[in-house]
Design a protein around this motif. Structure first.
Motif, PDB file in Angstrom:
ATOM      1  N   LYS A 112      48.662  54.181  47.058  1.00  0.00           N
ATOM      2  CA  LYS A 112      47.191  53.771  47.110  1.00  0.00           C
ATOM      3  C   LYS A 112      46.391  53.935  45.938  1.00  0.00           C
ATOM      4  O   LYS A 112      45.082  53.383  45.937  1.00  0.00           O
ATOM      5  N   ARG A 114      43.738  54.209  42.950  1.00  0.00           N
ATOM      6  CA  ARG A 114      43.270  53.139  42.143  1.00  0.00           C
ATOM      7  C   ARG A 114      42.868  53.609  40.786  1.00  0.00           C
ATOM      8  O   ARG A 114      42.304  52.724  39.941  1.00  0.00           O
ATOM      9  N   SER A 119      46.920  51.343  38.271  1.00  0.00           N
ATOM     10  CA  SER A 119      46.563  50.046  38.672  1.00  0.00           C
ATOM     11  C   SER A 119      47.178  48.819  37.537  1.00  0.00           C
ATOM     12  O   SER A 119      47.652  48.063  38.194  1.00  0.00           O
ATOM     13  N   GLY A 141      54.234  42.506  48.527  1.00  0.00           N
ATOM     14  CA  GLY A 141      53.315  43.247  48.989  1.00  0.00           C
ATOM     15  C   GLY A 141      53.790  44.474  50.128  1.00  0.00           C
ATOM     16  O   GLY A 141      53.367  45.403  50.027  1.00  0.00           O
ATOM     17  N   ARG A 147      50.769  46.112  51.290  1.00  0.00           N
ATOM     18  CA  ARG A 147      49.693  45.222  50.682  1.00  0.00           C
ATOM     19  C   ARG A 147      49.685  43.877  51.346  1.00  0.00           C
ATOM     20  O   ARG A 147      50.892  43.362  51.515  1.00  0.00           O
ATOM     21  N   ASP A 148      48.669  43.256  51.423  1.00  0.00           N
ATOM     22  CA  ASP A 148      48.918  41.701  51.767  1.00  0.00           C
ATOM     23  C   ASP A 148      48.896  40.892  50.722  1.00  0.00           C
ATOM     24  O   ASP A 148      48.787  41.174  49.520  1.00  0.00           O
ATOM     25  N   THR A 151      46.363  40.172  48.118  1.00  0.00           N
ATOM     26  CA  THR A 151      46.125  41.623  47.091  1.00  0.00           C
ATOM     27  C   THR A 151      47.046  41.341  45.976  1.00  0.00           C
ATOM     28  O   THR A 151      46.974  41.648  44.947  1.00  0.00           O
TER      29      THR A 151
END
Length: 198
Positions: A112, A114, A119, A141, A147-148, A151
């Motif tokens: 997760k 960032r 990233s 994802g 992740r969806d 994203t």
């Protein structure tokens, strides 16, 4: 003394296929032989060596016997598609290559965080997964930490745009794409052997 080795020519492969078919009592016309060795547009044949040719013939013969049919165009197409897809890289293969090249743990790429470096690396990995695998945005994802699909779409688009303006991303993406091409030589970018949902 060393001599360079090269794959047999198509003519040689057709001759060998004819010999192998005769040994196994299989009737295979030249058109089907060429399909097996060449493949088709968008789905090239992964058969490059004599052992691969022998294995293909045995599998095709077995499948034909089990289904009570002859070796035909459809049977060969299904075999080639199956073999082709088995030789495509997976998201795990690509993430491993990206992680090693950028000195990032796979867990961090899927995590997760960032942080900018992660990233960017994650965006590159996602775009490579989209370009070199048969996976959908949804499946990618899911692989990248649940992740969806939107994203992943955004990350891929952002990375794709940066290929024209960010020297680090451009160079890194090109180097990684070359490594994937080298390890998985039958893999075309934006594969067309199977359909994907957006």
């Amino acid at each position: 003394m060393q001599l360079p080795l090269s794959a047999p020519s198509e003519e040689s492969m057709l001759f060998l296929l004819d010999e192998l078919a005769a040994q196994r009592g299989v009737e295979l016309d030249i058109t089907l032989g060429k399909l097996l060795i060449r493949g088709e547009a968008g789905c090239p044949s992964p058969i490059k060596t004599v052992p691969q040719l022998r294995r293909a013939l045995i599998r095709l013969q077995t499948t034909a016997e089990l289904t009570g049919s002859h070796i035909n165009r459809e049977l060969i197409r299904e075999y080639l598609k199956s073999e082709y897809l088995n030789q495509l890289p997976t998201c795990r293969d690509i993430t491993s290559i990206v992680g090693k090249r950028l000195n990032v743990r796979m867990g961090d790429l899927k995590g997760k965080s960032r942080r900018q470096y992660l990233s960017r690396a994650r965006g590159i990995a996602m775009l490579l997964c989209r370009s070199f695998t048969t996976e959908s945005y949804t499946a990618i994802g899911k692989y990248f930490g649940g992740r969806d699909h939107s994203t992943v779409m955004n990350a891929c688009e952002k990375t794709r745009l940066r290929l024209h303006s960010d020297a680090f991303i451009t160079t890194t993406y090109q180097e990684l794409a070359a490594i994937i091409d080298d390890r998985f030589p039958n893999t075309p970018k934006q594969q067309s052997c199977s359909t994907q949902e957006g």
